[in-house]
Write a protein that holds these residues in place. Structure first.
Motif, mmCIF file in Angstrom:
data_model
loop_
_atom_site.group_PDB
_atom_site.id
_atom_site.type_symbol
_atom_site.label_atom_id
_atom_site.label_comp_id
_atom_site.label_asym_id
_atom_site.label_seq_id
_atom_site.Cartn_x
_atom_site.Cartn_y
_atom_site.Cartn_z
ATOM 1 N N ASP A 137 -8.185 -6.644 -3.192
ATOM 2 C CA ASP A 137 -8.685 -5.442 -2.522
ATOM 3 C C ASP A 137 -8.248 -5.457 -1.066
ATOM 4 O O ASP A 137 -8.151 -6.520 -0.448
ATOM 5 N N ARG A 138 -7.993 -4.264 -0.533
ATOM 6 C CA ARG A 138 -7.566 -4.132 0.862
ATOM 7 C C ARG A 138 -8.502 -3.165 1.575
ATOM 8 O O ARG A 138 -8.921 -2.171 1.002
ATOM 9 N N VAL A 183 -9.543 -0.239 -0.818
ATOM 10 C CA VAL A 183 -8.590 0.210 -1.833
ATOM 11 C C VAL A 183 -8.369 -0.938 -2.803
ATOM 12 O O VAL A 183 -7.843 -1.986 -2.432
ATOM 13 N N SER A 184 -8.811 -0.744 -4.045
ATOM 14 C CA SER A 184 -8.648 -1.785 -5.057
ATOM 15 C C SER A 184 -7.338 -1.558 -5.806
ATOM 16 O O SER A 184 -6.698 -0.524 -5.675
ATOM 17 N N ASP A 185 -6.967 -2.535 -6.619
ATOM 18 C CA ASP A 185 -5.682 -2.442 -7.322
ATOM 19 C C ASP A 185 -5.757 -1.611 -8.597
ATOM 20 O O ASP A 185 -4.753 -1.377 -9.237
ATOM 21 N N ILE A 203 0.861 -1.188 0.000
ATOM 22 C CA ILE A 203 0.000 0.000 0.000
ATOM 23 C C ILE A 203 0.896 1.237 0.000
ATOM 24 O O ILE A 203 1.756 1.392 0.865
ATOM 25 N N ASN A 229 -3.114 0.818 -4.034
ATOM 26 C CA ASN A 229 -2.911 -0.591 -3.738
ATOM 27 C C ASN A 229 -2.088 -1.216 -4.869
ATOM 28 O O ASN A 229 -2.529 -1.261 -6.010
ATOM 29 N N HIS A 230 -0.899 -1.717 -4.553
ATOM 30 C CA HIS A 230 -0.040 -2.357 -5.548
ATOM 31 C C HIS A 230 -0.120 -3.884 -5.441
ATOM 32 O O HIS A 230 0.762 -4.590 -5.916
ATOM 33 N N ASP A 231 -1.194 -4.354 -4.814
ATOM 34 C CA ASP A 231 -1.444 -5.784 -4.669
ATOM 35 C C ASP A 231 -2.601 -6.154 -5.600
ATOM 36 O O ASP A 231 -3.312 -5.288 -6.095
#
Length: 197
Positions: free
Chosen positions: A51-52, A173-175, A23, A46-48
């Motif tokens: 979703d966070r 937070v989506s990617d 993040i 978000n760099h994953d």
């Protein structure tokens, strides 16, 4: 401890970036040249691939007194501050009860302005409830919930012994899309001016 952090300062503006568990948090801070207002624009990226859910909680202590008076009598100074929650504007207002009619009126406001989808917004103005017994801002009781089990703040307002301003909100937070919100803190001479700002 963040995996990476950096800061950039220019005239009238500061920018901070940090990376934690994929993040990226970018905080841009500017102060209005015309009004007593500080605006912090916070962008979460978000760099994953999944979703966070990120929970944001602000915290600031309230003085509303000259520095020398606040340092000399901090506990006494807080007794004169009244707080009010304004849910329609996601804001907390604070004022100092005047001890004499010729003392100038002063108001402070602290607001969270989210963009897009977000969770419930809650508020706290009582330092003892936020920190807990024997705790500090570095380790507050308000952040003790287990991951994924976050509780809203108490929405306490009015005359509190030790005033603070704290606002909590959760964001997904989506990617593919950054999440952004503003944190606005300022001062004004009247309640109406504070709400307008």
């Amino acid at each position: 401890k963040p995996e990476h952090q950096e800061a950039v300062f220019t005239q009238g503006r500061a920018e901070f970036r940090r990376y934690d568990n994929a993040i990226e948090t970018k905080t841009e801070i500017c102060v209005s040249p015309e009004n007593d207002v500080e605006i912090r624009r916070i962008t979460l990226m978000n760099h994953d691939r999944r979703d966070r859910r990120i929970e944001f909680t602000s915290y600031a202590e309230v003085a509303l007194a000259p520095l020398a008076a606040d340092l000399a009598h901090q506990a006494f100074s807080g007794l004169f501050v009244q707080t009010e929650i304004v849910p329609a504007q996601n804001a907390i207002l604070c004022t100092r009860r005047r001890r004499s009619p010729d003392e100038p009126e002063v108001w402070m406001f602290h607001a969270l302005v989210p963009f897009g989808h977000h969770g419930e917004i809650s508020f706290e103005t009582d330092r003892a409830r936020f920190l807990g017994r024997g705790r500090t801002p570095a380790w507050p009781a308000a952040l003790d919930q287990p991951v994924g089990m976050s509780q809203p703040l108490s929405n306490t307002a009015g005359c509190v012994l030790d005033p603070i301003v704290s606002i909590r909100c959760a964001f997904t937070v989506s990617d593919d899309t950054p999440t952004q919100f503003h944190l606005v803190t300022g001062a004004a001479a009247t309640r109406e001016q504070a709400l307008e700002l």
